[in-house]
Design a protein around this motif. Structure first.
Motif, PDB file in Angstrom:
ATOM      1  N   THR A 197      33.734 109.247  39.615  1.00  0.00           N
ATOM      2  CA  THR A 197      34.944 108.878  40.398  1.00  0.00           C
ATOM      3  C   THR A 197      35.409 107.508  40.113  1.00  0.00           C
ATOM      4  O   THR A 197      36.621 107.257  40.197  1.00  0.00           O
ATOM      5  CB  THR A 197      34.097 108.961  41.780  1.00  0.00           C
ATOM      6  OG1 THR A 197      33.648 110.167  42.111  1.00  0.00           O
ATOM      7  CG2 THR A 197      35.533 108.790  42.963  1.00  0.00           C
ATOM      8  N   GLU A 198      34.320 106.529  40.052  1.00  0.00           N
ATOM      9  CA  GLU A 198      34.807 105.250  39.853  1.00  0.00           C
ATOM     10  C   GLU A 198      35.393 105.003  38.760  1.00  0.00           C
ATOM     11  O   GLU A 198      36.501 104.201  38.237  1.00  0.00           O
ATOM     12  CB  GLU A 198      33.471 104.191  40.005  1.00  0.00           C
ATOM     13  CG  GLU A 198      33.624 102.876  39.744  1.00  0.00           C
ATOM     14  CD  GLU A 198      34.689 102.309  41.110  1.00  0.00           C
ATOM     15  OE1 GLU A 198      34.969 102.893  42.098  1.00  0.00           O
ATOM     16  OE2 GLU A 198      34.860 101.038  41.161  1.00  0.00           O
ATOM     17  N   GLY A 199      34.893 105.564  37.558  1.00  0.00           N
ATOM     18  CA  GLY A 199      35.683 105.350  36.125  1.00  0.00           C
ATOM     19  C   GLY A 199      37.106 105.950  36.236  1.00  0.00           C
ATOM     20  O   GLY A 199      37.839 105.650  35.543  1.00  0.00           O
ATOM     21  N   ALA A 200      37.250 107.345  36.975  1.00  0.00           N
ATOM     22  CA  ALA A 200      38.570 107.837  37.032  1.00  0.00           C
ATOM     23  C   ALA A 200      39.461 106.922  37.634  1.00  0.00           C
ATOM     24  O   ALA A 200      40.697 106.587  37.392  1.00  0.00           O
ATOM     25  CB  ALA A 200      38.524 109.303  37.592  1.00  0.00           C
ATOM     26  N   ARG A 201      39.111 106.265  38.858  1.00  0.00           N
ATOM     27  CA  ARG A 201      39.889 105.358  39.494  1.00  0.00           C
ATOM     28  C   ARG A 201      40.310 103.988  38.578  1.00  0.00           C
ATOM     29  O   ARG A 201      41.708 103.920  38.467  1.00  0.00           O
ATOM     30  CB  ARG A 201      39.151 104.823  40.639  1.00  0.00           C
ATOM     31  CG  ARG A 201      40.035 103.760  41.566  1.00  0.00           C
ATOM     32  CD  ARG A 201      39.402 103.166  42.685  1.00  0.00           C
ATOM     33  NE  ARG A 201      38.081 102.227  42.342  1.00  0.00           N
ATOM     34  CZ  ARG A 201      38.278 101.099  41.920  1.00  0.00           C
ATOM     35  NH1 ARG A 201      39.683 100.549  41.950  1.00  0.00           N
ATOM     36  NH2 ARG A 201      37.298 100.145  41.573  1.00  0.00           N
ATOM     37  N   GLY A 258      30.763  96.515  42.568  1.00  0.00           N
ATOM     38  CA  GLY A 258      32.145  96.760  42.334  1.00  0.00           C
ATOM     39  C   GLY A 258      32.686  96.573  40.900  1.00  0.00           C
ATOM     40  O   GLY A 258      32.009  95.809  40.112  1.00  0.00           O
ATOM     41  N   VAL A 259      33.714  97.434  40.640  1.00  0.00           N
ATOM     42  CA  VAL A 259      34.736  96.952  39.593  1.00  0.00           C
ATOM     43  C   VAL A 259      35.935  96.844  39.903  1.00  0.00           C
ATOM     44  O   VAL A 259      36.552  97.802  40.706  1.00  0.00           O
ATOM     45  CB  VAL A 259      34.301  97.995  38.543  1.00  0.00           C
ATOM     46  CG1 VAL A 259      34.659  97.494  36.976  1.00  0.00           C
ATOM     47  CG2 VAL A 259      32.755  98.402  38.325  1.00  0.00           C
ATOM     48  N   LYS A 289      42.349  94.125  32.227  1.00  0.00           N
ATOM     49  CA  LYS A 289      40.916  94.213  31.951  1.00  0.00           C
ATOM     50  C   LYS A 289      39.846  94.313  32.923  1.00  0.00           C
ATOM     51  O   LYS A 289      40.347  94.132  34.109  1.00  0.00           O
ATOM     52  CB  LYS A 289      40.253  92.824  31.099  1.00  0.00           C
ATOM     53  CG  LYS A 289      41.459  92.784  30.097  1.00  0.00           C
ATOM     54  CD  LYS A 289      40.743  91.395  29.000  1.00  0.00           C
ATOM     55  CE  LYS A 289      41.498  91.458  27.829  1.00  0.00           C
ATOM     56  NZ  LYS A 289      41.344  90.254  27.302  1.00  0.00           N
ATOM     57  N   LEU A 290      38.787  94.814  32.609  1.00  0.00           N
ATOM     58  CA  LEU A 290      37.559  95.242  33.545  1.00  0.00           C
ATOM     59  C   LEU A 290      36.999  94.009  34.134  1.00  0.00           C
ATOM     60  O   LEU A 290      36.664  93.124  33.317  1.00  0.00           O
ATOM     61  CB  LEU A 290      36.689  96.219  33.125  1.00  0.00           C
ATOM     62  CG  LEU A 290      37.086  97.597  33.004  1.00  0.00           C
ATOM     63  CD1 LEU A 290      36.186  98.554  32.461  1.00  0.00           C
ATOM     64  CD2 LEU A 290      37.910  98.021  34.444  1.00  0.00           C
ATOM     65  N   LEU A 308      22.223 101.230  42.484  1.00  0.00           N
ATOM     66  CA  LEU A 308      21.884 102.525  43.224  1.00  0.00           C
ATOM     67  C   LEU A 308      22.847 102.688  44.429  1.00  0.00           C
ATOM     68  O   LEU A 308      23.113 101.949  45.369  1.00  0.00           O
ATOM     69  CB  LEU A 308      20.480 102.725  43.578  1.00  0.00           C
ATOM     70  CG  LEU A 308      20.149 104.142  43.816  1.00  0.00           C
ATOM     71  CD1 LEU A 308      19.876 104.649  42.435  1.00  0.00           C
ATOM     72  CD2 LEU A 308      18.584 104.220  44.431  1.00  0.00           C
ATOM     73  N   ASN A 309      23.733 103.812  44.371  1.00  0.00           N
ATOM     74  CA  ASN A 309      24.598 104.142  45.431  1.00  0.00           C
ATOM     75  C   ASN A 309      25.822 103.250  45.637  1.00  0.00           C
ATOM     76  O   ASN A 309      26.558 103.034  46.510  1.00  0.00           O
ATOM     77  CB  ASN A 309      23.727 104.059  46.866  1.00  0.00           C
ATOM     78  CG  ASN A 309      22.561 105.176  46.975  1.00  0.00           C
ATOM     79  OD1 ASN A 309      22.932 106.388  46.360  1.00  0.00           O
ATOM     80  ND2 ASN A 309      21.776 104.831  47.601  1.00  0.00           N
ATOM     81  N   ALA A 310      26.059 102.201  44.628  1.00  0.00           N
ATOM     82  CA  ALA A 310      27.078 101.420  44.474  1.00  0.00           C
ATOM     83  C   ALA A 310      28.460 102.360  44.597  1.00  0.00           C
ATOM     84  O   ALA A 310      29.387 101.984  45.154  1.00  0.00           O
ATOM     85  CB  ALA A 310      26.984 100.419  43.482  1.00  0.00           C
TER      86      ALA A 310
END
Ligand SMILES: Cc1cc2nc3c(=O)[nH]c(=O)nc-3n(C[C@H](O)[C@H](O)[C@H](O)COP(=O)(O)OP(=O)(O)OC[C@H]3O[C@@H](n4cnc5c(N)ncnc54)[C@H](O)[C@@H]3O)c2cc1C
Length: 326
Positions: free
Chosen positions: A24-28, A122-123, A129-130, A158-160
């Protein structure tokens, strides 16, 4: 434009929550970077059917690389991810929390000579850039980590990363053949078990019932889970007991674990070593049960009970139940 590769860990026909959160995070992030989020899965063919792999599309992956190989081991995944990243040119490898993610991420970092940031909460994307956000100094501050390497490896705490509800979107499933390094196949999965407490986020709990070596054995946590249950709290642990395999690392409090500040911290069978104290001294009220009147934990407890936890904890649980029922 940058695409992100996420390792998705599966067990018994489902992907684990942290992996889905990472997808999910990667897609965002990939949308913001103008790229795509891809997932890599590895296991026996029977366990990785089209439908299961395709389901990652619902969490945001556009392509799923399916690799046949031994499940549950880090090195084969390192081989597979390194190959796919070299072939497809991903700029980031992203992992949800968990021990296997740490092991794979560390191996991949060495293999690709990449930059790595672990325990990330968080990212964000900044100037295309990331930037990984990593808590430091006992979580009192957050540092921004930028990558200079071609590939950045980001490993979440974990769970982030929370998975979103699955959509109807699908992914393209592609079979990839990987030639594993000889050393990658030396280890063998002998058995598998779930660690207790791995899915609880102790940092969010107002009440923590923590156990230490004084519990005597892993089963000693049964009584603590009962007490935490009636109090509406969660169970935490010292490093001594998580190292012994009695409870999950996710529940460890202290210098090399988590820092918590609940309203009530009830410590049972915990000596109060400085490395434990730094993780829980900010608690509003500290109650300790220890059979040794000279245990250091009494020096920083609001209430100390000298006695055998095996007798006191069940009685306390009954008393709370009775009070709540009244
Ligand atoms: C670099 C480093 C980092 C570390 N990081 C951490 C960390 O993050 N978190 C952490 O917790 N530790 C950490 N430690 C370990 C720490 O030093 C202690 O060894 C550890 O906290 C001790 O755990 P414990 O209190 O469960 O066990 P013990 O110190 O063995 O204490 C057990 C206590 O239980 C009591 N007891 C025994 N039986 C009963 C009974 N029936 N009823 C009541 N009481 C009983 C005993 O009197 C004793 O006080 C670290 C150590 C190092 C060197």
């Amino acid at each position: 434009m940058m695409s992100i590769l996420v390792y998705a860990l599966h067990h018994e026909g489902a992907f684990n929550k942290n992996s889905l959160g990472a997808v999910t995070e990667g897609a965002r992030l990939a949308v913001e970077l103008g790229g795509e989020c891809h997932a890599l899965v590895l296991g026996e063919p029977a366990a990785l059917g089209d439908e299961l792999c395709d389901s990652l599309g619902g969490h945001g992956a556009t392509r799923v690389f399916r690799v046949e190989g031994p499940e549950g081991l880090a090195q084969p995944v390192v081989d597979a991810m390194a190959q796919v990243i070299r072939e497809q040119g991903h700029g980031c490898a992203l992992f949800g929390g968990g021990l296997l993610g740490f092991e794979i991420g560390a191996g991949l970092t060495a293999r690709l000579d990449a930059g790595v940031c672990m325990e990330v909460t968080g990212v964000r994307v900044q100037d295309g850039k990331l930037v990984a956000e990593r808590p430091i100094l006992q979580d009192s501050s957050v540092s921004d980590v930028h990558f200079r390497s071609d590939v950045g490896v980001i490993i979440g705490r974990l769970n982030a990363f929370e998975p979103k509800a699955a959509s109807d979107a699908t992914a393209t499933v592609e079979d990839v053949s990987v030639e594993f390094a000889p050393h990658s196949l030396k280890a063998r999965m002998v058995s598998r078990g779930e660690q207790r407490g791995a899915d609880v986020n102790i940092e969010d709990a107002d009440i923590l019932v923590a156990g230490g070596r004084g519990l005597g054995k892993a089963e000693g946590f049964d009584a603590l889970e009962d007490l935490a249950g009636v109090l509406g709290g969660a169970v935490a642990a010292t490093r001594a007991v998580v190292d012994a395999g009695w409870y999950s690392y996710a529940a460890q409090i202290g210098q090399t674990g988590k820092t918590v500040s609940p309203k009530l911290y009830l410590a049972a069978g915990i000596s109060g070593a400085i490395q434990h104290k730094v993780g829980m001294q900010g608690s509003e009220h500290i109650v300790a049960i220890n059979k040794d009147a000279n245990a250091p934990i009494f020096e920083f407890s609001d209430l100390g009970v000298v006695g055998d936890l095996n007798k006191i904890v069940p009685k306390l649980t009954e008393a709370v139940k009775a009070r709540k029922g009244a």
